[in-house]
Design a protein around this motif. Sequence first.
Motif, short mmCIF file in Angstrom:
data_model
loop_
_atom_site.label_atom_id
_atom_site.label_comp_id
_atom_site.label_asym_id
_atom_site.label_seq_id
_atom_site.Cartn_x
_atom_site.Cartn_y
_atom_site.Cartn_z
N ILE A 94 30.95 -16.97 15.72
CA ILE A 94 30.37 -16.48 14.47
C ILE A 94 29.11 -17.26 14.12
O ILE A 94 28.08 -16.70 13.76
N GLN A 95 29.18 -18.60 14.27
CA GLN A 95 28.01 -19.42 13.96
C GLN A 95 26.84 -19.08 14.85
O GLN A 95 25.70 -18.94 14.39
N LEU A 96 27.10 -18.89 16.14
CA LEU A 96 26.03 -18.59 17.06
C LEU A 96 25.46 -17.20 16.81
O LEU A 96 24.24 -16.99 16.88
N SER A 97 26.33 -16.25 16.46
CA SER A 97 25.85 -14.90 16.17
C SER A 97 24.93 -14.89 14.96
O SER A 97 23.88 -14.24 14.96
N LEU A 98 25.31 -15.63 13.93
CA LEU A 98 24.45 -15.72 12.75
C LEU A 98 23.14 -16.39 13.09
O LEU A 98 22.07 -15.99 12.61
N LEU A 99 23.19 -17.41 13.92
CA LEU A 99 21.99 -18.11 14.32
C LEU A 99 21.05 -17.17 15.05
O LEU A 99 19.83 -17.17 14.82
N SER A 128 6.22 -33.00 19.57
CA SER A 128 7.35 -32.18 19.17
C SER A 128 6.89 -30.74 18.98
O SER A 128 5.80 -30.48 18.48
N SER A 129 7.73 -29.79 19.38
CA SER A 129 7.43 -28.37 19.18
C SER A 129 8.15 -27.86 17.94
O SER A 129 9.31 -28.20 17.71
N PRO A 130 7.48 -27.05 17.13
CA PRO A 130 8.08 -26.54 15.89
C PRO A 130 9.16 -25.51 16.17
O PRO A 130 9.23 -24.92 17.26
N ILE A 131 10.02 -25.30 15.19
CA ILE A 131 11.05 -24.27 15.26
C ILE A 131 11.01 -23.43 13.99
O ILE A 131 10.45 -23.84 12.98
N SER A 132 11.61 -22.25 14.06
CA SER A 132 11.78 -21.40 12.89
C SER A 132 13.19 -21.59 12.36
O SER A 132 14.16 -21.50 13.11
N ALA A 133 13.31 -21.86 11.07
CA ALA A 133 14.62 -22.05 10.44
C ALA A 133 14.77 -21.11 9.27
O ALA A 133 13.79 -20.83 8.56
N ASN A 165 12.09 -32.08 19.30
CA ASN A 165 11.95 -31.03 18.30
C ASN A 165 12.93 -31.25 17.15
O ASN A 165 13.99 -31.83 17.34
N PRO A 166 12.61 -30.74 15.96
CA PRO A 166 13.60 -30.79 14.88
C PRO A 166 14.78 -29.89 15.21
O PRO A 166 14.66 -28.92 15.96
N VAL A 167 15.93 -30.20 14.64
CA VAL A 167 17.15 -29.43 14.87
C VAL A 167 17.75 -29.05 13.52
O VAL A 167 17.95 -29.92 12.66
N GLN A 168 18.03 -27.77 13.34
CA GLN A 168 18.69 -27.33 12.11
C GLN A 168 20.19 -27.28 12.33
O GLN A 168 20.68 -26.73 13.31
N VAL A 169 20.94 -27.87 11.39
CA VAL A 169 22.39 -27.78 11.39
C VAL A 169 22.78 -27.34 9.97
O VAL A 169 22.91 -28.17 9.06
N GLY A 170 22.93 -26.04 9.78
CA GLY A 170 23.18 -25.53 8.43
C GLY A 170 21.97 -25.78 7.54
O GLY A 170 20.85 -25.43 7.89
N ILE A 200 21.24 -31.01 21.35
CA ILE A 200 21.77 -29.66 21.19
C ILE A 200 22.89 -29.68 20.16
O ILE A 200 23.79 -30.52 20.23
N GLU A 201 22.83 -28.75 19.22
CA GLU A 201 23.94 -28.60 18.27
C GLU A 201 25.07 -27.86 18.96
O GLU A 201 24.86 -26.83 19.61
N TYR A 202 26.29 -28.40 18.84
CA TYR A 202 27.46 -27.73 19.41
C TYR A 202 28.64 -27.90 18.46
O TYR A 202 29.11 -29.01 18.23
N ASP A 203 29.07 -26.79 17.87
CA ASP A 203 30.22 -26.79 16.97
C ASP A 203 30.08 -27.82 15.85
O ASP A 203 31.02 -28.51 15.48
N GLY A 204 28.84 -27.90 15.31
CA GLY A 204 28.56 -28.80 14.21
C GLY A 204 28.21 -30.21 14.61
O GLY A 204 27.77 -31.00 13.77
#
Length: 424
Positions: free
Chosen positions: A4-9, A209-214, A257-262, A303-307
């Motif tokens: 579910i988390q990955l699908s929303l992402l 660092s490369s930017p990301i879209s959040a 790169n920055p990482v979004q976690v929630g 890498i974010e994995y399961d929080g």
Amino acid sequence: MRFIQLSLLIIVCLTVPCQGGDWPQIMGPYRNGHAAASESLAAEWPAGGPNLKWQRPAGSGFAGVAVFQNVAILFHRIEDEEIVEALKADTGEVLWKHQSPVSYKGTFNPNDGPIAVPLIYKNRVYVFGIAGHLQCLDFKTGKQIWSRQTHKDFQVGEGYFGVGSTPLVIKDKLLVNVGGKRQNAGIVAFSLDQGRTLWQTMPDDASYSSPISAYLNGSFVALFITRLHLAGIDPENGNILFQFPFGKRGPTVNGANPVQVGRHIFATASYGVGGFLGEVKVNSTSEIWRNEQPMSSQYTTPIEYDGALIGIDGRQDVGPARLVCFDPVTRKVLWAEENYGYATLIEADNKLLIMKTDGTLVMATASKEEYKELGRAQVLNSTTRALPALSNGLLFVRDTKSLKCLTLNNSGQSPVTPDKSSSN
């Protein structure tokens, strides 16, 4: 829960349209190190390691390949030209080649080739050369559509290692970590169709660092790490929505790169900078913690994995470096492999593909419970900094001597062997 988390992402963060198995930009289809859900890896490798599909010479540079619709884009330098080549992903056959002159000479590091991974978007290829040459090429033919000399246009200095940040597409704009601090052009938005300057913001030097879209608080935000800041930018107009100090002056580099976690954003660097976690709420932002432990990564993005976050803590050049999994909010280390060596990571099919800088490829279980190794093979024989790419079961790895395509589904090709002509 993970599905579910990955699908929303996928729904909220996908900015580059792609088919299952494509790898059209840095760190994959979602720019977070996760392969498409359609990727399926063999549970184990044959004796001698993954099978070799094909290989070919490569020039200087650390740019990994991008892959779209069975076409791999290689960006490298040979003599005094930066070269973009389109290759059939399954055979290595050259489809087209585009060349442009470059005179950059490495100072702090002998590398003189491109570092930024190509970006493929809507039948266009965007490349950002080591001396600031930004180009848009036709994906089918390689013909140049437009180009900008960003160092000249925005009075940018050479930097420690040249240019090393891959641009980001959000809607109709190409957002670039330019570093034109004298012209308030640390970050610049260019039009996708003609390369026109649409807006510029921040008096900052560029980072690697490369930017990301959040997706934060109901809208898309471009997350950039510059030389001295972690910033959230409104992609429509360049307004700075929030920023945190990140990095330090002197001989330091921000490379991950920055990482979004929630609603949290994680950043990491070495050179005494360490890790940082910030929280972005509707009407406020706050710093949660800032510390060199549990992760100070020289340039690898976790890498974010399961929080949890899984990545490298340490440096490639002086070591030591460990592979660590930790909770980004509490900083609790869930497991760690000490003296692991420096590496970059991909997650696919609930497995980790770990490309070590000594040329060793490792496959392990993706888990926040434990580290379980599934396979290990020497696939390159010189220092390997380029990010790997995974597309439809094919893994692309390169050093400054060769590009290799490995098949990870045991298709019957020859086992891979290191290139004996390569050297550190």
